[in-house]
Design an enzyme around this catalytic site. Structure first.
Site, PDB file in Angstrom:
ATOM      1  N   GLN A 191       0.882  -1.310   0.093  1.00 12.89           N
ATOM      2  CA  GLN A 191       0.014  -0.078   0.040  1.00 12.89           C
ATOM      3  C   GLN A 191       0.718   1.147   0.065  1.00 12.89           C
ATOM      4  OE1 GLN A 191      -1.912  -0.898   3.593  1.00 12.89           O
ATOM      5  NE2 GLN A 191       0.001  -1.493   4.837  1.00 12.89           N
TER       6      GLN A 191
ATOM      7  N   ASP B 216      -8.047  -5.577  13.440  1.00 12.56           N
ATOM      8  CA  ASP B 216      -7.653  -4.193  13.490  1.00 12.56           C
ATOM      9  C   ASP B 216      -6.963  -4.025  12.137  1.00 12.56           C
ATOM     10  OD1 ASP B 216      -7.056  -1.516  13.739  1.00 12.56           O
ATOM     11  OD2 ASP B 216      -5.651  -1.791  15.468  1.00 12.56           O
ATOM     12  N   SER B 217      -8.168  -4.140  10.821  1.00  8.93           N
ATOM     13  CA  SER B 217      -7.332  -4.002   9.643  1.00  8.93           C
ATOM     14  C   SER B 217      -7.644  -2.800   8.789  1.00  8.93           C
ATOM     15  CB  SER B 217      -7.935  -4.970   8.762  1.00  8.93           C
ATOM     16  OG  SER B 217      -9.428  -4.930   8.612  1.00  8.93           O
ATOM     17  N   THR B 218      -6.988  -2.423   7.812  1.00  5.38           N
ATOM     18  CA  THR B 218      -7.562  -1.437   6.853  1.00  5.38           C
ATOM     19  C   THR B 218      -9.197  -1.778   6.271  1.00  5.38           C
ATOM     20  OG1 THR B 218      -6.171  -2.518   5.449  1.00  5.38           O
ATOM     21  CG2 THR B 218      -5.457  -0.580   6.088  1.00  5.38           C
TER      22      THR B 218
ATOM     23  N   GLY C 230      -2.493 -12.075   7.995  1.00  4.79           N
ATOM     24  CA  GLY C 230      -3.463 -12.333   9.003  1.00  4.79           C
ATOM     25  C   GLY C 230      -4.150 -13.678   8.483  1.00  4.79           C
TER      26      GLY C 230
ATOM     27  N   ASP D  96      -0.078   0.140  13.536  1.00  2.00           N
ATOM     28  CA  ASP D  96       0.470   1.192  14.395  1.00  2.00           C
ATOM     29  C   ASP D  96       0.762   1.078  15.993  1.00  2.00           C
ATOM     30  OD1 ASP D  96      -2.361   1.792  15.972  1.00  2.00           O
ATOM     31  OD2 ASP D  96      -2.808   1.338  13.896  1.00  2.00           O
TER      32      ASP D  96
ATOM     33  N   GLU E 286       0.758  -8.562  11.453  1.00  2.00           N
ATOM     34  CA  GLU E 286       0.778  -7.426  10.665  1.00  2.00           C
ATOM     35  C   GLU E 286       1.318  -7.610   9.301  1.00  2.00           C
ATOM     36  OE1 GLU E 286      -0.571  -3.992  10.184  1.00  2.00           O
ATOM     37  OE2 GLU E 286       0.581  -4.282   8.210  1.00  2.00           O
TER      38      GLU E 286
ATOM     39  N   HIS F 199      -8.892   2.647  19.752  1.00  2.00           N
ATOM     40  CA  HIS F 199      -7.910   1.595  20.131  1.00  2.00           C
ATOM     41  C   HIS F 199      -8.495   1.159  21.557  1.00  2.00           C
ATOM     42  CE1 HIS F 199      -4.539   3.287  17.347  1.00  2.00           C
ATOM     43  NE2 HIS F 199      -5.042   2.039  16.851  1.00  2.00           N
TER      44      HIS F 199
HETATM   45  N1  SAM Z   1      -7.645   1.868  12.627  1.00  2.00           N
HETATM   46  C1  SAM Z   1      -7.420   1.720  11.301  1.00  2.00           C
HETATM   47  C2  SAM Z   1      -8.418   1.912  10.304  1.00  2.00           C
HETATM   48  O1  SAM Z   1      -9.465   1.155  10.127  1.00  2.00           O
HETATM   49  O2  SAM Z   1      -8.475   2.690   9.396  1.00  2.00           O
HETATM   50  C3  SAM Z   1      -6.602   0.507  11.140  1.00  2.00           C
HETATM   51  C4  SAM Z   1      -5.170   0.754  11.239  1.00  2.00           C
HETATM   52  S1  SAM Z   1      -4.215  -0.436  11.075  1.00  2.00           S
HETATM   53  C5  SAM Z   1      -2.946   0.516  10.742  1.00  2.00           C
HETATM   54  C6  SAM Z   1      -4.353  -1.527   9.862  1.00  2.00           C
HETATM   55  C7  SAM Z   1      -3.489  -2.648   9.251  1.00  2.00           C
HETATM   56  O3  SAM Z   1      -3.985  -3.675   8.658  1.00  2.00           O
HETATM   57  C8  SAM Z   1      -2.530  -1.789   8.382  1.00  2.00           C
HETATM   58  O4  SAM Z   1      -1.253  -1.715   9.004  1.00  2.00           O
HETATM   59  C9  SAM Z   1      -2.329  -3.025   7.161  1.00  2.00           C
HETATM   60  O5  SAM Z   1      -1.142  -2.995   6.666  1.00  2.00           O
HETATM   61  C10 SAM Z   1      -2.897  -4.108   8.166  1.00  2.00           C
HETATM   62  N2  SAM Z   1      -3.556  -5.265   7.120  1.00  2.00           N
HETATM   63  C11 SAM Z   1      -4.200  -5.140   6.017  1.00  2.00           C
HETATM   64  N3  SAM Z   1      -4.497  -6.408   5.673  1.00  2.00           N
HETATM   65  C12 SAM Z   1      -3.918  -7.275   6.291  1.00  2.00           C
HETATM   66  C13 SAM Z   1      -3.664  -8.759   6.388  1.00  2.00           C
HETATM   67  N4  SAM Z   1      -4.117  -9.606   5.385  1.00  2.00           N
HETATM   68  N5  SAM Z   1      -2.903  -9.299   7.333  1.00  2.00           N
HETATM   69  C14 SAM Z   1      -2.393  -8.428   8.103  1.00  2.00           C
HETATM   70  N6  SAM Z   1      -2.398  -7.142   8.285  1.00  2.00           N
HETATM   71  C15 SAM Z   1      -3.248  -6.560   7.227  1.00  2.00           C
END
Ligand code: SAM
Length: 288
Positions: free
Chosen positions: A32, A157-159, A139, A87, A107, A63
């Site tokens: 990304q 806690d994913s995107t 994940g 984060d 992550e 959080h």
């Molecule tokens: N609070 C945030 C939001 O909803 O906007 C989420 C923040 S957190 C930084 C989201 C994280 O999920 C990112 O760092 C991303 O790299 C991670 N992520 C996305 N897909 C993933 C996967 N398949 N396995 C593990 N991590 C993943």
């Protein structure tokens, strides 16, 4: 001199424009676009894929509510799995609980972890904690390969459902999480904003209800996110989220908290009628 701004797409037809004090970091990783800047209104801000993900000013609403609602509803959570959460804010909250023995965080993007250590140190303060086990990987793959009944709580806690996160919003992923949870276990995925993404929230809840005994949405104020009102979906293998809140454990962690309280925990499950209808029936807020 022209002001530097960041245009955060709330939807395809609505934008929140941040005036920026200083731009700190930009990189296109394998997964990304990662940007870090200081927003005049929100402080240090992490954007992923061109979308604001974490801000210094409002991160606690996200959080603390993602972590403490399930952790204080569960009688004795020992092993907690966090999917995503790069984060570190969710991990920081989970390791506060004295009963937690291990918090595994998976992550996919190591760059997110590293930039947050540098620019969002308040969030990234628990990576070296003795209970923390950070794994850089997917994940989905981790859950598919995990032993059955090996975690008490799973926090997603994913995107939002784009790129590597798409598979984390599928019924088959929720089923795998169910297999990995111990009896009485709880899964909480972040589940978007009802106002702008009602269909998405409705779909998440519907999929979860096909698998889990009890599923309820709760709300938190996260001002920098679309609409400022975020949802989490509490899916459990037994037990309601407001039935037995561990007040003694809450007292232990209370001095560290800025947002969560047990009163708020109960109140967070009380939704406006139009929000409830959207979640249950898929009718968009204000449109039906
Ligand atoms: N609070 C945030 C939001 O909803 O906007 C989420 C923040 S957190 C930084 C989201 C994280 O999920 C990112 O760092 C991303 O790299 C991670 N992520 C996305 N897909 C993933 C996967 N398949 N396995 C593990 N991590 C993943």
């Amino acid at each position: 001199m022209a002001k530097i701004t960041f245009r955060d797409p709330i939807t395809k037809s609505l934008i929140m424009e941040h005036e920026i004090q200083k731009w700190h970091f930009s990189q296109e990783t394998e997964f990304q676009q990662v940007d870090v800047f200081e927003s005049v209104e929100f402080g240090m801000t992490l954007a992923l894929g061109g979308v604001v993900n974490v801000t210094e000013r409002d991160e606690v609403g996200y959080h603390e509510m993602l972590a403490h609602v399930p952790l204080l509803s569960h009688p004795d959570p020992k092993r907690v799995l966090i999917i995503g959460g790069g984060d570190g804010g969710t991990l920081r909250e989970v390791v506060k609980h004295s009963c937690v023995e291990e918090a595994v965080m998976v992550e996919i993007d190591e760059v997110v972890v590293n930039v947050c250590k540098e620019y969002l140190p308040e969030c990234a303060s628990a990576f070296d904690h003795e209970k923390a086990n950070l794994i850089i990987g997917d994940g989905l793959k981790y859950v598919e390969e995990a032993e059955s009944e090996s975690f008490d709580i799973i926090l997603v806690d994913s995107t939002d459902p784009v790129d590597a996160a798409v598979e984390l919003f599928t019924e088959s992923f929720y089923k795998e999480c169910h297999r990995v949870l111990k009896p009485g276990g709880v899964l909480v995925p972040q589940s978007d904003a009802v106002f702008h993404y009602g269909k998405r929230v409705h779909d998440i809840v519907k999929k979860l209800r096909n698998i889990y005994d009890s599923v309820d949405c709760y709300l938190s104020f996260v001002t920098g996110y679309p609409s400022g009102v975020w949802t989490f979906s509490y899916a459990s293998k037994g037990g309601h989220p407001t039935e037995q809140i561990d007040e003694a454990r809450f007292k232990e962690i209370e001095p560290t908290l800025k947002y969560y309280s047990t009163d708020l925990h109960r109140a967070a499950f009380v939704l406006p009628k139009s929000y409830q209808r959207c979640i249950e029936e898929g009718v968009e807020v204000g449109k039906g």
